[in-house]
Design a protein around this motif. Structure first.
Motif, PDB file in Angstrom:
ATOM      1  N   TYR A  35       1.134  -1.000   0.119  1.00 28.15           N
ATOM      2  CA  TYR A  35       0.138  -0.315  -0.065  1.00 28.15           C
ATOM      3  C   TYR A  35       0.901   1.224  -0.147  1.00 28.15           C
ATOM      4  O   TYR A  35       2.077   1.630   0.095  1.00 28.15           O
ATOM      5  CB  TYR A  35      -1.064   0.116   0.973  1.00 28.15           C
ATOM      6  CG  TYR A  35       0.146   0.378   2.191  1.00 28.15           C
ATOM      7  CD1 TYR A  35       0.112  -1.479   3.314  1.00 28.15           C
ATOM      8  CD2 TYR A  35      -0.428   1.143   3.209  1.00 28.15           C
ATOM      9  CE1 TYR A  35       1.123  -0.321   4.045  1.00 28.15           C
ATOM     10  CE2 TYR A  35       0.699   1.521   4.791  1.00 28.15           C
ATOM     11  CZ  TYR A  35       1.382   0.611   4.888  1.00 28.15           C
ATOM     12  OH  TYR A  35       1.703   0.423   5.942  1.00 28.15           O
ATOM     13  N   GLY A  36       0.058   2.541  -0.329  1.00 27.12           N
ATOM     14  CA  GLY A  36       1.207   3.785  -0.264  1.00 27.12           C
ATOM     15  C   GLY A  36       0.557   4.477   0.438  1.00 27.12           C
ATOM     16  O   GLY A  36       0.374   4.394   1.500  1.00 27.12           O
ATOM     17  N   CYS A  37      -0.888   5.170   0.108  1.00 23.90           N
ATOM     18  CA  CYS A  37      -0.911   6.639   0.689  1.00 23.90           C
ATOM     19  C   CYS A  37      -2.650   6.400   1.558  1.00 23.90           C
ATOM     20  O   CYS A  37      -2.942   6.611   1.790  1.00 23.90           O
ATOM     21  CB  CYS A  37      -1.866   7.020  -0.345  1.00 23.90           C
ATOM     22  SG  CYS A  37      -3.353   6.496  -0.765  1.00 23.90           S
ATOM     23  N   LYS A  38      -2.978   4.525   1.917  1.00 25.97           N
ATOM     24  CA  LYS A  38      -4.277   3.895   2.127  1.00 25.97           C
ATOM     25  C   LYS A  38      -5.630   5.116   2.230  1.00 25.97           C
ATOM     26  O   LYS A  38      -6.199   5.010   2.919  1.00 25.97           O
ATOM     27  CB  LYS A  38      -3.427   4.481   3.600  1.00 25.97           C
ATOM     28  CG  LYS A  38      -2.724   3.392   4.001  1.00 25.97           C
ATOM     29  CD  LYS A  38      -2.200   3.020   5.268  1.00 25.97           C
ATOM     30  CE  LYS A  38      -2.369   4.397   6.730  1.00 25.97           C
ATOM     31  NZ  LYS A  38      -1.093   5.399   6.334  1.00 25.97           N
ATOM     32  N   ASN A  39      -5.355   6.014   0.879  1.00 25.41           N
ATOM     33  CA  ASN A  39      -6.766   6.342   0.889  1.00 25.41           C
ATOM     34  C   ASN A  39      -6.954   6.821  -0.261  1.00 25.41           C
ATOM     35  O   ASN A  39      -7.840   8.125  -0.724  1.00 25.41           O
ATOM     36  CB  ASN A  39      -6.107   8.308   0.917  1.00 25.41           C
ATOM     37  CG  ASN A  39      -7.215   9.161   1.397  1.00 25.41           C
ATOM     38  OD1 ASN A  39      -8.501   9.396   1.502  1.00 25.41           O
ATOM     39  ND2 ASN A  39      -6.911   9.357   2.981  1.00 25.41           N
ATOM     40  N   GLY A  40      -6.790   6.010  -1.434  1.00 25.06           N
ATOM     41  CA  GLY A  40      -7.367   5.471  -2.429  1.00 25.06           C
ATOM     42  C   GLY A  40      -7.039   6.493  -3.593  1.00 25.06           C
ATOM     43  O   GLY A  40      -7.468   7.333  -4.848  1.00 25.06           O
ATOM     44  N   ALA A  41      -5.843   7.286  -2.978  1.00 24.75           N
ATOM     45  CA  ALA A  41      -5.109   8.148  -4.765  1.00 24.75           C
ATOM     46  C   ALA A  41      -4.374   7.260  -5.261  1.00 24.75           C
ATOM     47  O   ALA A  41      -3.958   8.381  -6.217  1.00 24.75           O
ATOM     48  CB  ALA A  41      -4.754   9.139  -3.027  1.00 24.75           C
ATOM     49  N   CYS A  42      -3.593   7.013  -4.943  1.00 21.70           N
ATOM     50  CA  CYS A  42      -2.111   6.379  -5.244  1.00 21.70           C
ATOM     51  C   CYS A  42      -2.233   5.097  -6.140  1.00 21.70           C
ATOM     52  O   CYS A  42      -1.605   4.798  -7.422  1.00 21.70           O
ATOM     53  CB  CYS A  42      -0.943   6.131  -4.680  1.00 21.70           C
ATOM     54  SG  CYS A  42      -1.138   4.391  -3.276  1.00 21.70           S
ATOM     55  N   GLY A  43      -3.138   4.339  -6.138  1.00 24.25           N
ATOM     56  CA  GLY A  43      -3.502   3.145  -6.732  1.00 24.25           C
ATOM     57  C   GLY A  43      -2.418   1.677  -5.573  1.00 24.25           C
ATOM     58  O   GLY A  43      -2.652   0.295  -6.921  1.00 24.25           O
ATOM     59  N   ALA A  44      -1.638   2.130  -5.493  1.00 19.09           N
ATOM     60  CA  ALA A  44      -0.730   0.852  -4.865  1.00 19.09           C
ATOM     61  C   ALA A  44      -0.871  -0.109  -4.481  1.00 19.09           C
ATOM     62  O   ALA A  44      -0.146  -1.862  -4.626  1.00 19.09           O
ATOM     63  CB  ALA A  44       0.401   1.220  -3.683  1.00 19.09           C
ATOM     64  N   CYS A  45      -2.434   0.033  -3.684  1.00 15.97           N
ATOM     65  CA  CYS A  45      -2.554  -1.044  -3.190  1.00 15.97           C
ATOM     66  C   CYS A  45      -3.792  -2.121  -3.688  1.00 15.97           C
ATOM     67  O   CYS A  45      -4.336  -3.180  -3.567  1.00 15.97           O
ATOM     68  CB  CYS A  45      -3.683  -0.409  -1.899  1.00 15.97           C
ATOM     69  SG  CYS A  45      -5.202   0.341  -2.534  1.00 15.97           S
ATOM     70  N   LEU A  76      -9.185  -1.160  -4.869  1.00 16.77           N
ATOM     71  CA  LEU A  76      -8.728  -0.729  -4.532  1.00 16.77           C
ATOM     72  C   LEU A  76      -8.406  -0.871  -3.162  1.00 16.77           C
ATOM     73  O   LEU A  76     -10.041  -0.965  -2.276  1.00 16.77           O
ATOM     74  CB  LEU A  76      -8.870   0.966  -4.308  1.00 16.77           C
ATOM     75  CG  LEU A  76      -8.595   1.925  -5.620  1.00 16.77           C
ATOM     76  CD1 LEU A  76      -8.473   3.269  -5.652  1.00 16.77           C
ATOM     77  CD2 LEU A  76      -6.821   1.399  -6.444  1.00 16.77           C
ATOM     78  N   CYS A  78      -7.128  -0.545  -0.286  1.00 18.65           N
ATOM     79  CA  CYS A  78      -7.294   0.560   1.228  1.00 18.65           C
ATOM     80  C   CYS A  78      -8.684   0.767   1.289  1.00 18.65           C
ATOM     81  O   CYS A  78      -8.904   1.609   2.280  1.00 18.65           O
ATOM     82  CB  CYS A  78      -6.184   1.809   0.916  1.00 18.65           C
ATOM     83  SG  CYS A  78      -6.233   2.487   0.024  1.00 18.65           S
TER      84      CYS A  78
HETATM   85  S1  FES Z   1      -2.899   2.812  -0.497  1.00 21.37           S
HETATM   86 FE1  FES Z   1      -3.055   4.305  -2.147  1.00 21.37          FE
HETATM   87  S2  FES Z   1      -5.112   3.659  -3.575  1.00 21.37           S
HETATM   88 FE2  FES Z   1      -4.954   2.831  -1.566  1.00 21.37          FE
END
Ligand code: FES
Ligand code: FAD
Length: 344
Positions: A35-45, A76, A78
């Protein structure tokens, strides 16, 4: 009503609480998802739903999960809350599995304003509490107003008695303004960490391209200092993009690394050099500089960090130049405003 989360290919089964996201449930059960931002913004999850359906009660950014991808069953993790039993695909991030995420106090040891808009903050950790982290991860600092702001750790874990942060002062930025104008040395703060999946994949022997804009240099500095400390011999090239010379806030350090380590090359790239810079080096957008140098990225691994627009462009263009999708790792520096944007 309890719901079952099944994660493939490991087959791990987790009982979920009603309003839990897939990421929260997995992490609480000790399964380490990326995961990255944990907020639905980056797509890492992002990952594939094999069976079942999800809701997004708090929404997400369309750029992180375009409609077409959602139609194909991607989600996503997160911010996706399953409607019932669900099976998803996700490979565990083994390297962070045994690292505990803690909320700790720290003391501001030093504030160095090293350029016109970047402050280097040294945070001293409590002597009784060691914080384990991987080079490149980030922390969430708790502000006086009860908010959280994410900053990458700019030093390597072999210097674990303190944390170094590179904080870009944003005009009107609540926390960075505070750092710049009011914060005092010896002040006590709290933070939560370490967080994120931006760290060096040491099980690979691929040569590496690091690409940063602005303070995206911070976690890459941590990763490189770790790699040098461990004597990692993979070829490593750093492209660091800034607007003009005054934004290249720590130019000497990567130049020194280049002198000391034959496997490391530093390529600064300025997008808007000023006449007084008398710049003779590379110009343009930093991801374009990489593509000018490499026709085919199929044998490389890439670590990208900084402005979300650069990370997105780098991913799209590098994959179209042969980089395998799984060899691209990133932390996009979304601001609190980006994270609070109207969501899909
Ligand atoms: S961790 Fe960034 S969108 Fe889910
Ligand atoms: C995983 C992660 C790691 C990060 N690591 C770092 C780091 O090491 N160093 C660092 O400087 N930043 C980093 N950031 C970005 C930082 O968390 C945000 O910029 C944060 O919002 C700054 O808080 P603030 O209170 O100063 O500004 P805010 O009050 O959040 O924002 C105020 C104003 O400034 C604008 N703004 C804020 N940040 C940015 C930005 N980055 N680019 C353009 N406009 C912006 C906002 O749009 C808003 O208008 C990271 C972000 C993430 C998600």
């Amino acid at each position: 009503m309890s719901k079952q989360l099944t994660i493939q290919p490991s087959g791990q089964q987790i009982t979920m609480q009603d309003d839990q996201t897939i990421l929260d449930a997995a992490m609480a059960a000790g399964f380490n998802m990326p995961y990255g931002c944990k907020n639905g913004a980056c797509g890492a999850c992002k990952g594939q739903i094999i069976s079942g359906d999800v809701d997004y009660p708090d929404g997400y950014a369309e750029s992180a999960l375009p409609h077409m991808e959602r139609e194909r069953g991607l989600a996503l993790y997160c911010c996706a809350v399953p409607k019932g039993d669900i099976t998803v695909e996700c490979r565990e991030v083994a390297a962070t599995k045994d690292i505990q995420i803690k909320t700790l106090p720290c003391r501001v040891q030093q504030i160095d304003k090293i350029s016109h808009d970047v402050a280097v903050l040294s945070l001293k950790l409590p002597t009784t509490e060691r914080m384990q982290f991987l080079a490149g991860q980030y922390i969430d600092l708790h502000t006086k107003g009860g908010k959280k702001r994410s900053f990458s750790i700019a030093n390597a874990p072999h210097e674990s008695e303190y944390l170094q942060l590179h904080i870009r002062c944003m005009p009107g930025g609540e926390f960075s303004d505070y750092v710049w104008n009011e914060m005092k040395e010896r002040e006590i703060m709290r933070f939560t960490g370490p967080l994120g999946s931006f760290f060096l994949r040491e099980d690979s022997d691929r040569p590496i391209i690091f690409i940063a804009t602005g303070t995206g240099f911070a976690p890459i500095k941590g990763i490189l200092e770790h790699a040098f400390n461990k004597g990692i011999q993979r070829e490593m090239i750093l492209y660091w993009g800034c607007r003009s010379l005054q934004d290249l806030y720590m130019p000497q350090l990567p130049s020194d690394w280049q002198q000391q380590h034959p496997n490391f090359t530093f390529i600064p790239v300025l997008s808007d050099p000023q006449p007084e810079d008398q710049w003779q080096g590379r110009t343009g957008l930093v991801h374009e500089a990489v593509m000018d140098d490499f026709n085919n990225l199929s044998g490389w691994q890439v670590y990208a960090c900084g402005a979300p627009v650069m990370v997105e462009a780098a991913y799209t263009h590098f994959v179209s130049h042969g980089l395998p999708e799984g060899e691209f790792f990133s932390d996009a520096f979304f601001s609190s405003k980006d994270l609070g944007k109207p969501k899909a």
